[in-house]
Design an enzyme around this catalytic site. Structure first.
Site, mmCIF file in Angstrom:
data_model
loop_
_atom_site.group_PDB
_atom_site.id
_atom_site.type_symbol
_atom_site.label_atom_id
_atom_site.label_comp_id
_atom_site.label_asym_id
_atom_site.label_seq_id
_atom_site.Cartn_x
_atom_site.Cartn_y
_atom_site.Cartn_z
ATOM 1 N N GLN A 194 0.828 -1.202 0.000
ATOM 2 C CA GLN A 194 0.000 0.000 0.000
ATOM 3 C C GLN A 194 0.866 1.257 0.000
ATOM 4 O OE1 GLN A 194 -3.737 -0.568 2.688
ATOM 5 N NE2 GLN A 194 -2.096 -1.742 3.665
ATOM 6 N N ASN A 195 2.166 1.085 0.085
ATOM 7 C CA ASN A 195 3.084 2.217 0.176
ATOM 8 C C ASN A 195 3.416 2.772 -1.200
ATOM 9 O OD1 ASN A 195 3.071 1.721 2.892
ATOM 10 N ND2 ASN A 195 4.987 0.576 2.885
ATOM 11 N N HIS B 183 -1.487 1.227 -4.313
ATOM 12 C CA HIS B 183 -1.853 2.650 -4.336
ATOM 13 C C HIS B 183 -0.923 3.475 -5.206
ATOM 14 C CE1 HIS B 183 -3.834 1.832 -0.165
ATOM 15 N NE2 HIS B 183 -4.599 1.457 -1.179
ATOM 16 N N CYS C 198 -0.563 12.707 -15.461
ATOM 17 C CA CYS C 198 -1.620 13.704 -15.301
ATOM 18 C C CYS C 198 -2.908 13.005 -14.866
ATOM 19 C CB CYS C 198 -1.847 14.460 -16.601
ATOM 20 S SG CYS C 198 -3.207 15.660 -16.516
ATOM 21 N N SER D 281 -2.984 -0.175 9.375
ATOM 22 C CA SER D 281 -4.147 -0.106 10.262
ATOM 23 C C SER D 281 -5.292 -0.988 9.790
ATOM 24 C CB SER D 281 -4.640 1.343 10.349
ATOM 25 O OG SER D 281 -5.034 1.803 9.062
#
Length: 376
Positions: free
Chosen positions: A120-121, A140, A148, A231
Site C-alpha cells: 500500500q506504500n 496505491h 496527469c 491499520s
C-alpha cells in the site's frame, strides 16, 4: 511475545506461498512517518498552512484524508503537492533506504517462500531490496512515476521534480529556496493542472493488476498471510487477510493489534500478533527461524550495501556486453568496403566517442591506433 514469535516462525517454516500486505508502518524504520499514528501525516496535518479555500480547509480539518482525495485535487492541485513536496523530492533524491523489515521480504524471496507482496506504500522501498517486480503489486501507485490525473499522459520525473521545487512552496519551513507562494504545474500534454506522482487518490480506482493478483492468489494459492505496519482500515486492500482460506495462518506485525473488526482473532490458533516496531519484530523472528547467520547478524546497512554491490555488478556486466557489441560494430564498420575511407574514419570516430561516454577503462585513442590497419 516470545510464544507469538515461536508460533510465527513455525508457520513460516511450513509455508511455501506467502502473501505479504505492507502498510506505511514498515517504512517508519527508514525514517518516513506513517499516516495514522500519533505524529503521523494525518495527525500533524495543518490545513491552515495549505493553499486552499475555506471550504477545502474545513473538509481537511474534518477528514485529513481529504488532502489526498480526488474531491479536492480535481479542483485544487496545490494542497496535495504542498503536503507531499518534501516526500516527492526526498524519494527522487534517494534520501530514504530500505529497513531491516523490508529486507526480510528479500529473505523470503531468496528462500523461495514469497509468492506476492501487496504494497500500500508509495515510497517504493520494498523494490530497492531486489524483489522481483512481478511479485510486487503497488496497490496505491508509486512516487517513482509522474502522470496527469486528467488526461493520464506520463511526464518526465526529473522535469516534474524541478517544476515542483520552483513552483510549490515549502509549508514545513526547511527549504529557503522554495517560492513564497504556490503556482499550479500544467501538464505538457493537456495543459491542465493535473500532474502528480502516479499515486491513487481517495475516490479513484485501484490499478487493475491489484484485482487480478487477488483473484489469482485467493483463496487457495496462498498458505500464509503476513500483514505489516498497516491499520487495515483502507479498503479494498484491507480485505486481503480475509480472503485467505479458513485454515491459512495470518501474522500481523504492527505497533498495536488491528483487523479484529474484520474477523482476525489473536486469541485463536490461526492468528498471530507480533507487537512493536516492525524492525524489532522481524529481527526476533529471524533469530527464531535460525536465519540469523545469513541476515540478522548483519546490520541493515550492510545488507543494503550487499544489494548495492550486486546492482553495480549487474550494471557492470550489462555495460561490458554493450561495450563488446560496440567494439564488434566498430570493427565491422571499419572493415566495410561499401563505404569510402573518409566515411569509415568518421563512423569509427563517432563510435569511439560513444565508447568513451560509457566510461569504460579502455583507452579509446590507443585502441584506434592499434586498429589503424583496419582503415587501410
Amino acid at each position: 511475545m516470545a510464544a507469538a514469535t515461536e508460533r510465527a516462525a513455525a508457520a513460516l517454516q511450513t509455508s511455501q506461498r506467502v502473501a505479504v500486505l505492507l502498510g506505511a508502518g514498515i517504512s517508519v524504520g527508514s525514517g518516513i512517518p506513517d499516516f495514522r499514528s500519533p505524529g503521523g501525516m494525518y495527525d500533524t496535518l495543518r490545513p491552515d498552512l495549505l493553499t486552499a479555500t475555506p471550504a477545502q480547509r474545513a473538509l481537511m480539518a474534518r477528514d485529513p484524508t481529504a488532502v489526498v482525495s480526488w474531491t479536492i485535487f480535481r479542483e485544487n492541485q496545490l494542497p496535495y503537492l504542498e503536503l507531499r513536496r518534501p516526500f516527492i523530492l526526498g524519494i527522487n533524491e534517494g534520501r530514504w533506504k530500505p529497513s531491516l523489515a523490508h529486507y526480510f521480504l528479500q529473505e523470503l524471496q531468496d528462500r523461495g517462500k514469497l509468492h506476492r507482496c501487496y504494497s500500500q506504500n508509495i515510497d517504493g522501498l520494498e523494490l530497492m531490496t531486489g524483489l522481483d517486480r512481478s511479485r510486487v503489486v503497488t496497490c496505491h501507485g508509486s512516487l517513482g512515476a509522474i502522470s496527469c490525473e486528467f488526461c493520464g499522459k506520463p511526464a518526465d520525473r526529473d522535469w516534474f521534480t524541478s517544476a515542483l521545487r520552483s513552483s510549490i512552496r515549502d509549508i514545513y519551513g526547511t527549504d529557503d529556496s522554495a517560492p513564497k507562494t504556490s503556482t499550479p504545474i500544467s501538464c505538457p500534454a493537456c495543459g491542465r493542472p493535473g500532474l502528480k506522482p502516479s499515486t491513487v487518490l481517495y475516490g479513484r480506482s485501484l490499478p487493475g493488476d491489484f484485482f487480478e493478483a487477488m483473484e489469482a492468489d485467493f483463496p487457495s494459492t496462498i498458505d500464509l498471510v503476513i500483514v505489516v505496519g498497516t491499520s487495515l482500515t483502507v479498503s479494498p486492500a484491507n480485505q486481503i487477510p480475509c480472503l485467505a482460506a479458513r485454515d491459512t495462518p495470518r501474522i500481523v506485525v504492527n505497533m498495536e493489534p488491528v483487523g479484529e473488526d474484520l474477523g482476525l482473532d489473536f486469541a485463536s490458533k490461526r492468528d498471530i500478533f507480533l507487537g512493536g516496531a516492525c524492525d524489532d519484530s522481524f529481527a526476533n523472528l529471524l533469530r527464531e527461524l535460525g536465519w540469523s547467520s545469513t541476515f540478522a547478524s548483519k546490520p541493515a546497512g550492510e545488507r543494503r550495501q550487499q544489494h548495492q554491490q550486486h546492482q553495480q555488478h549487474q550494471q557492470n556486466a550489462e555495460q561490458e556486453v554493450a561495450i563488446e557489441a560496440l567494439l564488434v560494430k566498430i570493427k565491422d564498420q571499419a572493415r566495410s568496403k561499401e563505404l569510402g575511407l573518409g566515411a569509415r574514419r568518421v563512423l569509427l570516430s563517432d563510435m569511439l566517442d560513444s565508447l568513451r561516454h560509457l566510461e569504460h577503462e579502455i583507452d579509446a585513442d590507443q585502441w584506434l591506433y592499434e586498429e589503424q590497419p583496419l582503415l587501410n
